[in-house]
Design an enzyme around this catalytic site. Structure first.
Site, PDB file in Angstrom:
ATOM      1  N   SER A  16     104.852  -6.245   2.014  1.00 33.27           N
ATOM      2  CA  SER A  16     104.732  -7.695   1.886  1.00 33.27           C
ATOM      3  C   SER A  16     105.254  -8.469   3.083  1.00 33.27           C
ATOM      4  CB  SER A  16     105.454  -8.169   0.625  1.00 33.27           C
ATOM      5  OG  SER A  16     104.902  -7.551  -0.512  1.00 33.27           O
ATOM      6  N   THR A  17     106.200  -7.911   3.799  1.00 30.36           N
ATOM      7  CA  THR A  17     106.777  -8.605   4.944  1.00 30.36           C
ATOM      8  C   THR A  17     106.826  -7.675   6.137  1.00 30.36           C
ATOM      9  OG1 THR A  17     109.023  -7.975   4.303  1.00 30.36           O
ATOM     10  CG2 THR A  17     108.205 -10.079   3.473  1.00 30.36           C
TER      11      THR A  17
END
Length: 203
Positions: A16-17
């Site tokens: 996600s990051t």
């Protein structure tokens, strides 16, 4: 865990990051022939590795993912990806959720249930939107805004000046003739859009 008898095992990983380490997901996939990794979140077709993976997969292949939320965080998007892969003859395996594997009868059944739930969610959303629009109209505050941009209005004027019928211009722009007339005249929603008003006439 099942595997493809004729095709490749394709791993897909999504973090996600930018600073999230994909190693745990990669380890969970086990032995695969090729791995695609997206390191940033995004809508389905905004994820380049997902797009490449779907394009790369061939009939008989199996896409292996750690869990459904790694393939997509939206149930509707997840089902669309599975449907697209299934149409190509590609199976999908979930390491953490084997009950959803598409090459298994129970998995196919569970996917059908998810599809039914997603459709119910879509229907609920549409119903709430319709109710919200109705309430807004009753309060006199509903306004979807102009359908045509300033550039589209200018282009419409140019075509009409060249002799193109207004009905044809409206059809090409995907709006009704009344909407086109309002845009040309600068009335209603179009008071602040476009160039100097032009009197609209019907044809």
């Amino acid at each position: 865990m099942s595997s493809s008898a004729t095709g490749q095992i394709i791993g897909y990983v999504r973090v996600s990051t930018a600073d999230q380490n994909p190693a745990r997901q990669i380890d969970a996939l086990g032995t695969v022939d090729k791995t695609f990794t997206d390191e940033l979140s995004g809508k389905n077709r905004d994820r380049p590795e997902l797009t490449e993976m779907i394009d790369y997969a061939r009939a008989g292949d199996t896409v292996r993912v750690k869990s459904p939320d790694r393939l997509s965080r939206s149930t509707i998007d997840l089902l669309n990806i599975i449907k697209e892969l299934k149409a190509k003859g590609v199976a999908v395996e979930f390491v953490d959720n084997p009950q959803l594997n598409t090459d298994d009868k129970m998995g196919s059944f569970m996917i059908t249930i998810l599809a039914a739930v997603a459709e119910m969610e879509r229907a609920t959303i549409r119903e709430r939107q319709a109710e919200g629009i109705l309430l807004a109209k009753e309060r006199g505050v509903y306004d979807r805004g102009p359908k045509l941009t300033k550039e589209q209005i200018s282009e419409a004027r140019e075509r009409i000046d060249l002799g193109v019928p207004k009905a044809a211009v409206a059809r090409d722009l995907g709006v009704s003739r009344s909407t086109l007339y309002a845009a040309l005249a600068g009335t209603g929603r179009y008071e602040q859009v476009g160039d100097a008003p032009q009197t609209a006439t019907t044809e």
